[in-house]
Design a protein around this motif. Structure first.
Motif, PDB file in Angstrom:
ATOM      1  N   LYS A  84       0.835  -1.204   0.000  1.00  0.00           N
ATOM      2  CA  LYS A  84       0.000   0.000   0.000  1.00  0.00           C
ATOM      3  C   LYS A  84       0.868   1.252   0.000  1.00  0.00           C
ATOM      4  O   LYS A  84       0.643   2.191  -0.769  1.00  0.00           O
ATOM      5  N   MET A  85       1.894   1.255   0.859  1.00  0.00           N
ATOM      6  CA  MET A  85       2.753   2.441   0.941  1.00  0.00           C
ATOM      7  C   MET A  85       3.558   2.620  -0.336  1.00  0.00           C
ATOM      8  O   MET A  85       3.742   3.743  -0.816  1.00  0.00           O
ATOM      9  N   LYS A  86       4.014   1.538  -0.925  1.00  0.00           N
ATOM     10  CA  LYS A  86       4.779   1.630  -2.177  1.00  0.00           C
ATOM     11  C   LYS A  86       3.912   2.186  -3.303  1.00  0.00           C
ATOM     12  O   LYS A  86       4.345   3.076  -4.048  1.00  0.00           O
ATOM     13  N   THR A  87       2.700   1.691  -3.408  1.00  0.00           N
ATOM     14  CA  THR A  87       1.778   2.176  -4.440  1.00  0.00           C
ATOM     15  C   THR A  87       1.480   3.656  -4.250  1.00  0.00           C
ATOM     16  O   THR A  87       1.496   4.443  -5.208  1.00  0.00           O
ATOM     17  N   GLU A  88       1.211   4.045  -3.012  1.00  0.00           N
ATOM     18  CA  GLU A  88       0.883   5.439  -2.728  1.00  0.00           C
ATOM     19  C   GLU A  88       2.109   6.342  -2.892  1.00  0.00           C
ATOM     20  O   GLU A  88       1.974   7.510  -3.286  1.00  0.00           O
ATOM     21  N   ALA A  89       3.291   5.834  -2.601  1.00  0.00           N
ATOM     22  CA  ALA A  89       4.500   6.636  -2.763  1.00  0.00           C
ATOM     23  C   ALA A  89       4.723   6.994  -4.233  1.00  0.00           C
ATOM     24  O   ALA A  89       5.035   8.142  -4.573  1.00  0.00           O
ATOM     25  N   VAL A  90       4.571   6.019  -5.107  1.00  0.00           N
ATOM     26  CA  VAL A  90       4.731   6.273  -6.539  1.00  0.00           C
ATOM     27  C   VAL A  90       3.631   7.222  -7.030  1.00  0.00           C
ATOM     28  O   VAL A  90       3.904   8.191  -7.756  1.00  0.00           O
ATOM     29  N   GLN A  91       2.400   6.967  -6.614  1.00  0.00           N
ATOM     30  CA  GLN A  91       1.295   7.835  -7.009  1.00  0.00           C
ATOM     31  C   GLN A  91       1.515   9.251  -6.502  1.00  0.00           C
ATOM     32  O   GLN A  91       1.257  10.240  -7.204  1.00  0.00           O
ATOM     33  N   GLY A  92       2.007   9.360  -5.280  1.00  0.00           N
ATOM     34  CA  GLY A  92       2.254  10.675  -4.696  1.00  0.00           C
ATOM     35  C   GLY A  92       3.293  11.466  -5.455  1.00  0.00           C
ATOM     36  O   GLY A  92       3.134  12.674  -5.674  1.00  0.00           O
TER      37      GLY A  92
END
Length: 386
Positions: A84-92
Motif C-alpha cells: 500500500k505504501m509503495k503504491t501510494e508513494a509512486v502515485q504521490g
C-alpha cells in the motif's frame, strides 16, 4: 542463535514506521499534503518560506522508507502495508510533480531545496526498482529538471556540499549529464575536513552533534558507491569511507545506554532517531564489524524507539510534533518545521532486510553499554587510523 519465533521487534518497527510515514505518503497520494500537513515552526524560525517544509517531509520520508519498499510483495500484514505504501508513494510522486498540482514542491527558490532534493535523490538510489523505475516518463523528466534547477544555487560550505554531490550522483546513475564540479566538491572537501577515528568535520571544525549520521557518512559512502560503479574513483576511496562509517557506527552503538537512551547533544535533535541513520545503514549493508552481534543493535534501537515515540510525539492527526521525547517546540532550531522532523524515518533502514536476516532472526542480545554496566564481558574498543 536463530529463533523460529515471530520477531515482535520487526512488527513493532514496521508498524511504527508506517504510523510515522503514512500521513505524508497517503496525503501525497491523494493530493492533500499541502492542505492537511500542519506547518508548525520553531519559535525562532528564520526568514525562509515555510513552504520548503513540504519538500522536507517528502524527501526525508522517502529516504527512510525506501529500503523497506524494496522487499517483494507478500500476503502478510507487513506485506500488505508495504505494498500500500509503495503504491501510494509512486502515485504521490506523480501527483506532486504534475502540472498545476496542489502539492507542487518548491525547487525554484530558496536554499533549503538543495537539502531535501538530496534526500529524495538518496531514496531513488536506495530503491530504484520501487521508487524510480515505476514512475512515468513525464514525472521522471520533471524530477530531473527540478534537480538540475538547483545548480543555480551553491550549497553552504559545510555538510551541505554532500547534498549537491549525492543529487549529482543520482543523475550520474541514470545516465544524465552531471555538474562534475558539484559532484566532486562534497567528497573532496569532506575528506579534507576528516578529523580521524570515524569523525568528519562539519566544515573546517569538528561539531559534536549527529550530522556525521544525519548526512555525512551515508551520503559520502553512497555517492562514492555510484562513482565507483561509474569508474570515477578507485575501490580504495570507497573502502576508506566505508571503514570510517563502520567505526562511527561502533561509537553509535556504544552511545546507547543500558536504559535505551542516548545523549541529546548538538543541533537538530528534533530529528529524533534520525541520529542513528549511519548505524542503521551499516546494518542494512550487512557491514557491522564482526564483534557486534546484529541482534544487539536491534534490541538497543528498539528500546530507544520505545522510549522516544510516545503519544505526545504525534498530534491528534498523527503528524510528528516539534520535540525530542514528546512535544517540546522550544528546543527546535531556527530552520525546523514539521517537515524537518521526518528525518526520523532514516533509523528504520534495517526494515529493508528480510525477516529471516540475522538482524531480525537472532535471539535477543544485550548491547555494549548494557553488558558493561552489568559487569559482563564486552569487546575492547580501538581507534582506526584511516
Amino acid at each position: 542463535m536463530m529463533t523460529n519465533e515471530v520477531n515482535n521487534d520487526r512488527t513493532y518497527w514496521y508498524e511504527l514506521l508506517y504510523k510515522i510515514a503514512n500521513p505524508v505518503i497517503s496525503n501525497l497520494a491523494f493530493g492533500t499534503l499541502v492542505k492537511n500537513m500542519p506547518l508548525a515552526k520553531s519559535p525562532i524560525y528564520d526568514s525562509r518560506s515555510p513552504k520548503v517544509s513540504y519538500l522536507e517531509a517528502v524527501g526525508r520520508t522517502f529516504a527512510g522508507i525506501a529500503p523497506w519498499l524494496t522487499l517483494p510483495d507478500d500476503d502478510t500484514h507487513e506485506g500488505k502495508l508495504r505494498k500500500k505504501m509503495k503504491t501510494e508513494a509512486v502515485q504521490g510522486l506523480e501527483n506532486c510533480f504534475a502540472e498545476n498540482s496542489p502539492d507542487q514542491l518548491l525547487f525554484a527558490k530558496e536554499h533549503q531545496p538543495i537539502v531535501d532534493s538530496a534526500y529524495l535523490a538518496h531514496s531513488f538510489l536506495r530503491a530504484p526498482n520501487a521508487l524510480w523505475n515505476p514512475l512515468n516518463s513525464q514525472t521522471k523528466q520533471a524530477i530531473i529538471a527540478a534537480f538540475k534547477l538547483l545548480r543555480d544555487r551553491k550549497p553552504y560550505y559545510n555538510n551541505w556540499l554532500l547534498f549537491g554531490s549525492i543529487t549529482e550522483a543520482f543523475l550520474l546513475s541514470i545516465g544524465e549529464d552531471i555538474d562534475r564540479a558539484r559532484l566532486l566538491q562534497g567528497v573532496v572537501r569532506l575528506n579534507k575536513w576528516y578529523k580521524g577515528d570515524g569523525w568528519y568535520g562539519d566544515g573546517p571544525n569538528l561539531t559534536f552533534d549527529y550530522y556525521n549520521s544525519f548526512v555525512i557518512h551515508p551520503m559520502m559512502v553512497d555517492t562514492l558507491g555510484v562513482m565507483l560503479a561509474k569508474k570515477m574513483v578507485e575501490a580504495p576511496a570507497y573502502e576508506v569511507a566505508l571503514e570510517r562509517m563502520q567505526r562511527y557506527a561502533v561509537g553509535q552503538e556504544r552511545m546507547i545506554s543500558p536504559e535505551g537512551t542516548y545523549p541529546p547533544i548538538g543541533r537538530s535533535i528534533t530529528y529524533r532517531t534520525g541520529a542513528f541513520q549511519a548505524l542503521s545503514q551499516i546494518v542494512l549493508m550487512g557491514k557491522l564489524p564482526e564483534e557486534i552481534n546484529p541482534a544487539q543493535v536491534r534490541c538497543a534501537l528498539t528500546l530507544v524507539k520505545k522510549n522516544m515515540y510516545k503519544k505526545h510525539t504525534f498530534d491528534e492527526n498523527g503528524w510528528l510534533q516539534l520535540g525530542f521525547c514528546g512535544h517540546q517546540p522550544e528546543i527546535a532550531d531556527y530552520y525546523t518545521s514539521t517537515g524537518s522532523l521526518y528525518m526520523a524515518t532514516t533509523s528504520f533502514l534495517p526494515l529493508g532486510l528480510p525477516a529471516n536476516d540475522e538482524f531480525w532472526a537472532f535471539e535477543d542480545a544485550e548491547w555494549t553499554s548494557k553488558k558493561a554496566w552489568s559487569a559482563q564481558t564486552f569487546s575492547r574498543d580501538y581507534h582506526i587510523n584511516c
